[in-house]
Scaffold this active site. Structure first.
Site, PDB file in Angstrom:
ATOM      1  N   GLY A 152      65.428  57.591  41.583  1.00  0.00           N
ATOM      2  CA  GLY A 152      64.435  58.157  40.678  1.00  0.00           C
ATOM      3  C   GLY A 152      63.173  57.333  40.746  1.00  0.00           C
ATOM      4  O   GLY A 152      62.892  56.703  41.766  1.00  0.00           O
ATOM      5  N   ALA A 155      64.915  53.546  39.573  1.00  0.00           N
ATOM      6  CA  ALA A 155      66.198  52.988  40.005  1.00  0.00           C
ATOM      7  C   ALA A 155      66.706  53.673  41.262  1.00  0.00           C
ATOM      8  O   ALA A 155      66.285  54.780  41.589  1.00  0.00           O
ATOM      9  CB  ALA A 155      67.225  53.176  38.884  1.00  0.00           C
ATOM     10  N   ASP A 348      63.787  63.146  27.845  1.00  0.00           N
ATOM     11  CA  ASP A 348      63.480  63.364  29.263  1.00  0.00           C
ATOM     12  C   ASP A 348      64.513  64.311  29.877  1.00  0.00           C
ATOM     13  O   ASP A 348      64.999  64.091  30.985  1.00  0.00           O
ATOM     14  CB  ASP A 348      63.477  62.005  29.986  1.00  0.00           C
ATOM     15  CG  ASP A 348      62.856  62.098  31.375  1.00  0.00           C
ATOM     16  OD1 ASP A 348      62.138  63.093  31.645  1.00  0.00           O
ATOM     17  OD2 ASP A 348      63.072  61.180  32.184  1.00  0.00           O
TER      18      ASP A 348
HETATM   19  N1  LIG Z   1      76.546  58.599  37.815  1.00  0.00           N
HETATM   20  C1  LIG Z   1      75.945  59.166  38.849  1.00  0.00           C
HETATM   21  N2  LIG Z   1      76.673  59.816  39.782  1.00  0.00           N
HETATM   22  C2  LIG Z   1      76.067  60.405  40.823  1.00  0.00           C
HETATM   23  N3  LIG Z   1      74.745  60.429  41.028  1.00  0.00           N
HETATM   24  C3  LIG Z   1      73.964  59.815  40.135  1.00  0.00           C
HETATM   25  C4  LIG Z   1      74.519  59.155  38.998  1.00  0.00           C
HETATM   26  N4  LIG Z   1      73.512  58.654  38.266  1.00  0.00           N
HETATM   27  C5  LIG Z   1      72.383  58.983  38.911  1.00  0.00           C
HETATM   28  N5  LIG Z   1      72.643  59.675  40.028  1.00  0.00           N
HETATM   29  C6  LIG Z   1      71.665  60.191  41.006  1.00  0.00           C
HETATM   30  O1  LIG Z   1      70.570  59.309  41.068  1.00  0.00           O
HETATM   31  C7  LIG Z   1      69.366  59.963  40.695  1.00  0.00           C
HETATM   32  C8  LIG Z   1      68.470  58.992  39.963  1.00  0.00           C
HETATM   33  O2  LIG Z   1      69.126  58.542  38.788  1.00  0.00           O
HETATM   34  P1  LIG Z   1      68.347  58.394  37.425  1.00  0.00           P
HETATM   35  O3  LIG Z   1      67.740  59.715  37.069  1.00  0.00           O
HETATM   36  O4  LIG Z   1      69.274  57.797  36.450  1.00  0.00           O
HETATM   37  O5  LIG Z   1      67.215  57.369  37.904  1.00  0.00           O
HETATM   38  P2  LIG Z   1      65.812  57.044  37.229  1.00  0.00           P
HETATM   39  O6  LIG Z   1      65.030  56.240  38.195  1.00  0.00           O
HETATM   40  O7  LIG Z   1      66.057  56.425  35.900  1.00  0.00           O
HETATM   41  O8  LIG Z   1      65.217  58.506  37.103  1.00  0.00           O
HETATM   42  P3  LIG Z   1      63.796  58.974  36.511  1.00  0.00           P
HETATM   43  O9  LIG Z   1      62.900  59.112  37.692  1.00  0.00           O
HETATM   44  O10 LIG Z   1      64.131  60.288  35.878  1.00  0.00           O
HETATM   45  O11 LIG Z   1      63.378  57.912  35.543  1.00  0.00           O
HETATM   46  C9  LIG Z   1      69.819  61.157  39.883  1.00  0.00           C
HETATM   47  O12 LIG Z   1      68.889  62.209  39.905  1.00  0.00           O
HETATM   48  C10 LIG Z   1      71.100  61.531  40.585  1.00  0.00           C
HETATM   49  O13 LIG Z   1      70.808  62.269  41.752  1.00  0.00           O
END
Ligand SMILES: Nc1ncnc2c1ncn2[C@@H]1O[C@H](COP(=O)(O)OP(=O)(O)OP(=O)(O)O)[C@@H](O)[C@H]1O
Length: 575
Positions: A152, A155, A348
């Site tokens: 994302g 992360a 979100d």
């Molecule tokens: N528990 C999980 N199992 C499988 N895939 C996951 C899991 N958690 C996250 N992902 C994958 O990783 C991607 C990024 O995770 P997440 O949305 O938590 O990251 P982020 O950087 O916090 O996102 P954002 O850009 O919305 O802030 C998700 O869209 C999904 O594709």
């Protein structure tokens, strides 16, 4: 007016006040009956159901009782003081008719007690995590990290395995190959999602740019990520919660729920060089790994169950059928309601932030994830003081509810998030039923300025009750929008209470209580069978463990209101 007529009018008046909920405050509307001033008057025309606050509802009941007593007393006074016998009798009959509404109040008391008993029964059964409980795993070295499964803005997420964290037996069949059910879906070919069997866990590595490398600093800047963490997620040392160090503030924690992600472990560690790191997020690496990197040396790691796909990925290859789509919407509402009850707003919600796996019969199970933007401050509740434009209103501007998007900062201003996530669920429902989200495309609607009549129609394949719920959820005015709980109740009643619904009446909840008792028996019996852990069973248990008579009555009112509008083909013009 004849005595019979007066009795009927009394009953009618009480019932109509009762059914509609007295929507105008007592005192503002003063009715007169045969020269006697009464403190309450019925609403003259059908009005849209509005939530009756418990305090107001109690007040309404007292007023109704008071009104009946006033009429009866006036009847007796006149009886004692003379006047025409016919007039006296008419007066008395009207009061007695109104007093009969007392029976409905009694009926209500009994129904409320039934709801409480059912609720207590179903609350006893705790939601079980899909992973067997494990006691270690507080260090990165405890895990075997596989390939990257997602990324994302904050992360990267990797598949992971740990010998001590196997899946529970009943969930190992989470489908790797999903053959959509012909009757339920338009997609004919089989869909493949990666198997989680060899890597049952997912490790989210936060990118730490500028938060410092001390564990305390990391927690301070990433504390929201811990909102879905289980009580055992953080290592306990000497009875104190620590995260490789000591922390001052820990945010609110949400309790376990089938539709909310669970973080099993959270710890800080040095940033490792994981597959794809140099190509995909070189700037987030520390200078130890990339001289041009801006990342800090340590960061936060979160361990979760590995889900085969996100809701968005699933919807790219599959259009759920009517029933499945309704259950997917319902799961999102259940998840949001669970958060609301705990004073947490996700802020979100989007199809990328919903993960998905399948139950034993292939029904998608949805979990809300990524709490990085949530509002979960202890002591704040769902209202955020919005005193300056620097206050963060949340992520994803496209799916920001109108009351959030249009808020103007100023002294004493607060943004109320209690129905904001429910609004976003309304918008995501378009995606679930195979349509583009109306708030996404550049030519699409803007949440801050759209008019409700501009909302596109859902496809005809979306059931009537879903169309009603989406229209209601996307109301601009949060006071006219149902809460996630009431919207979920509408779907529960439509999905499982159809037959009972034909005879349901918001004024008489006794029939509802009877249906709830039957439903409880069915769910308890089903729970003993092999489908006990199915999405359907989970939803039904969730519904029964959250019963509240007033919220159910509200749902019935909306359903009746929707039915009337359907009958007059006015749903598209729902005010
Ligand atoms: N528990 C999980 N199992 C499988 N895939 C996951 C899991 N958690 C996250 N992902 C994958 O990783 C991607 C990024 O995770 P997440 O949305 O938590 O990251 P982020 O950087 O916090 O996102 P954002 O850009 O919305 O802030 C998700 O869209 C999904 O594709």
């Amino acid at each position: 007016m004849s005595v019979k007529h007066a009795l009927g009018r009394g009953l009618e008046l009480g019932r109509s006040i009762f059914q509609l909920g007295i929507l105008k405050p007592a005192g503002r509307v003063a009715a007169k009956f045969r020269g006697e001033r009464l403190r309450l008057g019925p609403a003259a025309r059908p009005v849209q159901p509005q939530p009756l606050l418990p305090a107001r509802y109690r007040y309404f009941r007292m007023s109704l009782r008071g009104l009946a007593a006033q009429l009866q007393a006036a009847g007796f006074r006149r009886l004692a003081g003379g006047g025409s016998p016919r007039n006296r009798a008419v007066f008395l009959a009207f009061g007695v008719g109104l007093g009969l509404i007392e029976q409905q109040l009694e009926d209500d008391r009994r129904s409320a007690a039934t709801c409480q008993e059912i609720q207590a029964l179903f609350r006893k059964k705790k939601f079980q995590s899909p992973l067997k409980p494990f006691t270690s795993g507080y260090k990165l070295e405890d895990y075997v990290i596989g390939k990257q499964i997602g990324k994302g803005c904050n992360a990267a997420v990797y598949e992971a395995a740990a010998p001590f964290a196997p899946l529970r037996e009943s969930t190992t069949c989470s489908l790797v190959e999903l053959k959509p059910n012909g009757e339920e879906t338009n997609v004919s070919e089989s869909l493949r999602f990666p198997s989680a069997a060899s890597y049952p866990l997912a490790v989210k590595m936060m990118w730490n740019i500028g938060a410092g490398s001390s564990s305390e600093a990391i927690l301070n800047s990433m504390s929201q990520e811990l909102v879905p963490a289980s009580p055992e997620a953080l290592k306990k040392e000497k009875g104190e919660v620590v995260l490789s160090g000591h922390f001052g503030s820990v945010p609110k924690r949400v309790t376990a729920h089938p539709n909310v992600i669970r973080v099993y472990r959270a710890f800080t560690a040095e940033v490792p060089l994981l597959p794809g790191a140099e190509e995909e997020y070189p700037a987030a690496l520390p200078s130890r790994l990339n001289p041009a990197g801006m990342g800090n040396n340590r960061t936060l790691f979160l361990v979760m169950k590995n889900y085969p796909c996100t809701l968005r990925q699933y919807l790219e290859v599959c259009v759920p059928g009517r029933r499945q789509g309704s259950m997917m919407l319902l799961q999102l509402l259940e998840g949001v309601d669970h958060l609301c009850r705990q004073g947490i707003a996700h802020r979100d919600l989007k199809s990328d932030n919903v993960l998905l796996d399948f139950d034993a019969v292939g029904c998608p199970r949805l979990v809300i994830t990524d709490f990085g933007c949530c509002l979960a401050e202890e002591g704040l509740g769902l209202k955020l003081p919005f005193t300056s434009r620097w206050v963060n209103r949340g992520g994803n501007a496209c799916l920001m509810a109108p009351e959030v998007a249009t808020a103007v900062p100023g002294p004493g201003v607060e943004i109320d998030y209690s129905k904001a996530d429910a609004w976003a669920v309304g918008a995501i429902t378009y995606e679930i039923f195979g349509q583009p989200n109306p708030f996404y495309s550049p030519e699409g609607l803007e949440s801050r300025s759209y008019q409700e009549k501009q909302l596109p129609r859902l496809p005809a394949s979306a059931p009537e009750h879903v169309q009603l719920v989406v229209k209601l959820l996307l109301r601009r005015n949060p006071n006219k929008r149902p809460s996630a709980r009431v919207a979920a109740n509408i779907l529960h009643l439509s999905l499982w209470g159809k037959r009972a619904l034909t005879s349901l009446n918001p004024a008489s909840m006794g029939k509802m209580a009877d249906w709830l008792l039957c439903q409880s028996a069915v769910v308890l019996l089903k729970g003993c069978g092999p489908r006990g852990s199915s999405v359907e069973a989970e939803l039904q248990r969730g519904f029964l463990s959250n019963l509240d008579l007033e919220e159910l009555r509200m749902a019935v009112r909306y359903l009746m209101y929707g039915r009337e509008l359907w009958q007059s083909l006015l749903l598209s013009d729902l005010p």
